[in-house]
Design a protein around this motif. Structure first.
Motif, short mmCIF file in Angstrom:
data_model
loop_
_atom_site.label_atom_id
_atom_site.label_comp_id
_atom_site.label_asym_id
_atom_site.label_seq_id
_atom_site.Cartn_x
_atom_site.Cartn_y
_atom_site.Cartn_z
N LEU A 1 -71.14 9.31 18.91
CA LEU A 1 -72.04 8.52 18.46
C LEU A 1 -72.08 8.18 16.73
CD1 LEU A 1 -75.50 9.66 20.03
CD2 LEU A 1 -74.08 7.69 20.51
N PRO A 2 -72.02 6.90 16.45
CA PRO A 2 -72.11 6.69 15.23
C PRO A 2 -73.06 7.54 14.28
CG PRO A 2 -72.30 4.51 16.38
CD PRO A 2 -72.52 5.81 17.36
N ASP A 3 -72.78 7.53 12.84
CA ASP A 3 -73.49 8.36 11.99
C ASP A 3 -74.72 7.73 11.51
OD1 ASP A 3 -72.30 11.24 12.13
OD2 ASP A 3 -70.30 9.94 11.41
N ASP A 4 -74.65 6.30 11.62
CA ASP A 4 -75.57 5.41 11.07
C ASP A 4 -76.90 5.18 12.14
OD1 ASP A 4 -74.46 3.86 12.73
OD2 ASP A 4 -73.75 2.19 11.25
N ILE A 5 -77.02 6.09 13.04
CA ILE A 5 -78.03 6.01 13.90
C ILE A 5 -79.12 6.96 13.33
CG2 ILE A 5 -78.77 6.74 16.34
CD1 ILE A 5 -76.17 5.95 17.43
N PRO A 6 -80.11 6.48 13.14
CA PRO A 6 -81.18 7.40 12.41
C PRO A 6 -81.66 8.75 12.76
CG PRO A 6 -82.03 5.14 12.69
CD PRO A 6 -80.90 5.13 13.46
N PHE A 7 -81.28 8.83 14.24
CA PHE A 7 -81.91 10.49 14.64
C PHE A 7 -80.50 11.18 15.05
CE2 PHE A 7 -81.76 7.16 18.23
CZ PHE A 7 -80.80 7.65 19.16
N VAL A 8 -79.28 10.75 14.67
CA VAL A 8 -77.97 11.42 14.94
C VAL A 8 -77.82 12.28 13.60
CG1 VAL A 8 -75.64 11.32 14.66
CG2 VAL A 8 -76.85 9.68 16.29
N THR A 9 -78.05 13.76 13.85
CA THR A 9 -78.28 14.60 12.77
C THR A 9 -76.82 15.02 12.08
OG1 THR A 9 -78.18 16.45 14.14
CG2 THR A 9 -80.39 15.59 13.66
N GLY A 10 -75.74 14.72 12.70
CA GLY A 10 -74.33 15.02 12.34
C GLY A 10 -73.86 16.18 12.91
N SER A 11 -73.03 16.76 12.24
CA SER A 11 -72.14 17.97 12.65
C SER A 11 -73.08 19.26 12.69
CB SER A 11 -70.84 18.40 11.89
OG SER A 11 -70.15 16.93 12.00
N ILE A 12 -72.78 20.19 13.57
CA ILE A 12 -73.12 21.46 13.38
C ILE A 12 -72.46 22.56 13.37
CG2 ILE A 12 -72.82 21.69 16.09
CD1 ILE A 12 -75.67 22.92 16.40
N GLY A 13 -72.96 23.63 12.82
CA GLY A 13 -72.33 24.79 12.49
C GLY A 13 -71.91 24.91 10.97
N LEU A 14 -70.85 26.00 10.69
CA LEU A 14 -70.58 26.23 9.21
C LEU A 14 -70.13 24.99 8.55
CD1 LEU A 14 -68.26 29.48 9.96
CD2 LEU A 14 -70.43 29.32 8.68
N LEU A 15 -69.84 23.95 9.29
CA LEU A 15 -69.29 22.71 8.86
C LEU A 15 -70.30 21.82 8.89
CD1 LEU A 15 -65.58 22.46 9.70
CD2 LEU A 15 -66.57 23.83 8.14
N GLY A 16 -71.31 22.02 9.37
CA GLY A 16 -72.45 20.92 9.70
C GLY A 16 -73.36 20.64 8.73
N THR A 17 -74.57 20.03 8.93
CA THR A 17 -75.54 19.50 8.16
C THR A 17 -76.71 20.15 8.33
OG1 THR A 17 -76.63 18.12 9.85
CG2 THR A 17 -74.45 17.15 8.73
N ARG A 18 -77.83 20.06 7.24
CA ARG A 18 -78.95 20.72 7.23
C ARG A 18 -79.92 20.25 8.27
NH1 ARG A 18 -82.30 24.17 4.85
NH2 ARG A 18 -80.52 24.85 3.73
N PRO A 19 -80.02 18.87 8.68
CA PRO A 19 -80.79 18.52 9.62
C PRO A 19 -80.49 18.85 11.01
CG PRO A 19 -79.76 16.50 8.59
CD PRO A 19 -79.55 17.74 7.82
N SER A 20 -79.12 19.00 11.33
CA SER A 20 -78.64 19.78 12.56
C SER A 20 -79.27 21.09 12.84
CB SER A 20 -77.29 19.64 12.61
OG SER A 20 -76.79 18.59 12.85
N TYR A 21 -79.07 21.80 11.52
CA TYR A 21 -79.49 23.17 11.40
C TYR A 21 -81.02 23.40 11.78
CZ TYR A 21 -81.06 27.54 9.54
OH TYR A 21 -81.90 29.13 9.44
N GLU A 22 -81.70 22.67 11.15
CA GLU A 22 -83.33 22.70 11.09
C GLU A 22 -83.85 22.09 12.50
OE1 GLU A 22 -84.36 21.44 6.43
OE2 GLU A 22 -83.99 19.91 8.14
N MET A 23 -82.99 21.13 13.22
CA MET A 23 -83.38 20.78 14.47
C MET A 23 -83.13 21.78 15.67
SD MET A 23 -82.26 17.27 16.83
CE MET A 23 -80.44 17.92 16.95
N MET A 24 -82.02 22.63 15.53
CA MET A 24 -81.76 23.62 16.41
C MET A 24 -82.62 24.73 16.22
SD MET A 24 -79.38 22.75 18.34
CE MET A 24 -78.49 21.30 18.74
N ARG A 25 -83.09 24.96 14.96
CA ARG A 25 -84.17 26.20 14.40
C ARG A 25 -85.26 25.78 15.35
NH1 ARG A 25 -85.58 25.73 8.45
NH2 ARG A 25 -86.92 24.06 9.57
#
Length: 593
Positions: free
Chosen positions: A248-272
């Motif tokens: 999925l493209p990264d310019d979609i507003p609800f795509v939080t990006g990568s997850i994990g050690l190389l990931g993003t804060r919004p992905s971390y927060e969403m999983m939390r």
């Protein structure tokens, strides 16, 4: 007059639609090489090393969806294939390896280059491994190898002794003990659908959640529209495992990006914070970045039932094709959703990209590596394909690169092998010769094998209608990922004897190899250099001198990681003060927005 076995193999590859074979010659495949010479196609693409041939075949398979083919001689050539073939195995890419072997009459007496190829390949080619002892084994064995590789998304190996390659080919006879084969044809993926009651159970679970999250991997690549539709129905955010970055493209507003050690804060927060997790086509291994078990109910969709429930305890398992399953699921999902969860996700994502831009623009000595990828994001041409190597540059690819619709990206994901980005880029150019390709490579990987493959790029560039292939070297004279792992995981200071690299000018070497090269050592030069490279209409190497002390801080650094890094500094890290300054500046741009 008949044809030799080597000629039959080449002709059969033509029938399967194979357009090129990535290879390095040797007398163990002399008959096969001669057959390629007589036929003219498939093209014999000579890489500088057999490992690079296997990586190029894997890259071709990943970016084309078709089978990648590589070939190598007996003994050392066969051994060299292993790393690239393991990359294909672990990342589920269809690759066929044609391998030579010592002549049958010379086996068992310690003849030159004789090794036990069956033992060598039995793990990496566990889905299909065969040795051709007689010409009439063909074409059935070759056809089956290709069908298994394609349907199982795995490497297959066909071993052909040197003397067999030069025997006269004879079709298999009809009768007991003889096996024929159907003509080559398209292999269409089965569209398996889970039972209706299982889909209904998944919908019931997801309809009663209020904070849904979706995690996608490369298994969702053919289901991007369906993932989007489910996310819209649920009001969910979508995080991406590394191999699913381009789904999925990264310019979609609800795509939080990568997850994990190389990931993003919004992905971390969403999983939390989520209360339900839908996993689609992902085998993401780092469970510490998934919801705490018991805090979220989970549904998993995967075409392979052996991967179900491996990473997170799931309530409903849907074994089937991702697109068909998601389409059936969408019909049963309620649209009555409180928008506050999605609103918060989109707010976090927007804030994150602002943070990344601020971090990328922090002064460094001499260039901030985050800026290298951020400036590329702003200039990516339509249809671009990006390959990344294994190292600290992988972090900047995962976090900072914003892929748009129609763009592709990949790397050695599960094996995480250094040295894959440049041969992947070569494979990508043969898969899509009319699209621009960019390889993001650390200087360690470039010294390991990337410099030699620049010659392969120069040799075959004229075969690509769009010759744009940009190799960007993160030049920091440090095996940077391992340096940071020593600091954060072991509390050990940088060990210069292990980590420092010889300083060379990659631009001068590329120029000597016949390619256009641009050297960059000031921040303000980065953006214009990308513009120049991407508009040159030919292969270009960017040699960017980067600061090795810009920290690849995880989205949620643990207390243990912070303590270990502090201990490394106190124990005499050679760049301690600069390391502390860069770390403080980077974290400040995240905390004070």
């Amino acid at each position: 007059m008949g044809i030799e076995v080597g000629d039959h193999i080449v002709a059969r590859l033509q029938e399967w639609g194979v357009e090129q074979v990535f290879a390095y010659p040797g007398d163990g495949i002399g008959g096969l090489v001669a057959a390629f010479g007589r036929a003219g196609r498939p093209a014999f693409v000579q890489t500088r090393h057999e490992e690079m041939a296997a990586f190029a075949a894997t890259g071709f398979a990943k970016f084309s969806g078709r089978i990648g083919v590589c070939a190598a001689t007996s003994g050392p050539g066969a051994i060299h294939l292993l790393n690239g073939l393991y990359d294909a195995k672990l990342d589920h890419a269809p690759v066929l390896a044609l391998v030579g072997q010592t002549a049958r009459g010379a086996r068992g007496v310690g003849f030159q280059q004789e090794i036990d190829l069956q033992s060598l390949f039995k793990d990496v080619a566990s889905e299909y491994l065969v040795e051709i002892d007689a010409p009439d084994q063909l074409p059935a064995a070759l056809d089956r190898a290709i069908r298994v590789a394609m349907t199982r998304s795995a490497p297959a190996v066909v071993i052909v002794p040197a003397d067999v390659q030069q025997e006269q080919f004879r079709p298999p006879e009809v009768g007991f003990g003889h096996v024929g084969s159907s003509p080559p044809g398209d292999l269409h993926e089965a569209r398996a659908l889970p039972p209706r009651e299982d889909i209904a159970a998944a919908a019931e679970l997801l309809n009663h959640c209020t904070r849904p999250a979706i995690l996608i991997g490369q298994g969702a690549r053919g289901a991007a529209d369906e993932v989007f539709a489910v996310a819209e129905r649920l009001g969910a955010g979508v995080a991406k495992a590394l191999l699913g970055k381009d789904v999925l493209p990264d310019d979609i507003p609800f795509v939080t990006g990568s997850i994990g050690l190389l990931g993003t804060r919004p992905s971390y927060e969403m999983m939390r914070d989520c209360d339900a997790l839908l996993i689609v086509g992902s085998n993401f291994p780092y469970t510490q970045f998934l919801p705490e078990p018991g805090t979220a109910k989970a549904v998993q969709i995967d075409a392979d039932g052996t991967r179900i429930g491996m990473r997170y305890p799931t309530e409903v398992n849907l074994i089937g094709d991702a697109a068909s399953t998601l389409s059936a699921l969408t019909e049963q999902l309620s649209t009555d959703r409180d928008p506050s969860w999605r609103d918060q996700i989109e707010k976090n994502v927007a804030s994150w990209w602002e943070t990344v831009e601020r971090q990328a623009m922090i002064d460094a000595d001499p260039v901030n590596p985050m800026r290298v990828v951020w400036e590329l994001s702003n200039r990516l041409p339509e249809g671009a394909i990006v390959t990344a190597d294994s190292g600290s540059s992988t972090t900047w690819y995962a976090r900072c690169l914003r892929l748009r619709h129609g763009m592709r990206g990949s790397l050695s994901g599960t094996l995480a092998s250094m040295g894959a980005a440049v041969p992947y880029a070569i494979g990508a150019k043969f898969a899509h010769p009319d699209r621009p390709v960019i390889a993001l490579v650390g200087d360690g990987a470039m010294q390991m094998n990337g410099l030699t493959e620049l010659l392969t790029i120069r040799r075959y560039r004229d075969r690509w209608p769009d010759q744009r292939l940009v190799v960007c070297v993160f030049h920091n004279n440090d095996l940077n990922q391992v340096t940071w792992e020593l600091r954060a995981m072991s509390g050990a200071p940088k060990f210069t004897d292990s980590q420092a690299l010889p300083d060379v000018s990659y631009a001068e070497i590329a120029s000597a190899e016949g390619l256009t090269a641009i050297a960059v050592d000031r921040p303000e030069e980065v953006g214009p250099a990308w513009g120049q490279a991407l508009s040159a209409g030919e292969p270009v190497l960017l040699d960017v001198r980067c600061d090795p002390e810009v920290p690849p801080i995880p989205p949620h650094a643990t207390l243990e990681q912070i303590e270990h890094t502090a201990a490394a500094v106190l124990r005499g890290d050679p760049n301690a003060w600069h390391l502390l300054v860069q770390g403080a500046k980077t974290k400040a741009r995240e905390l004070f927005r």
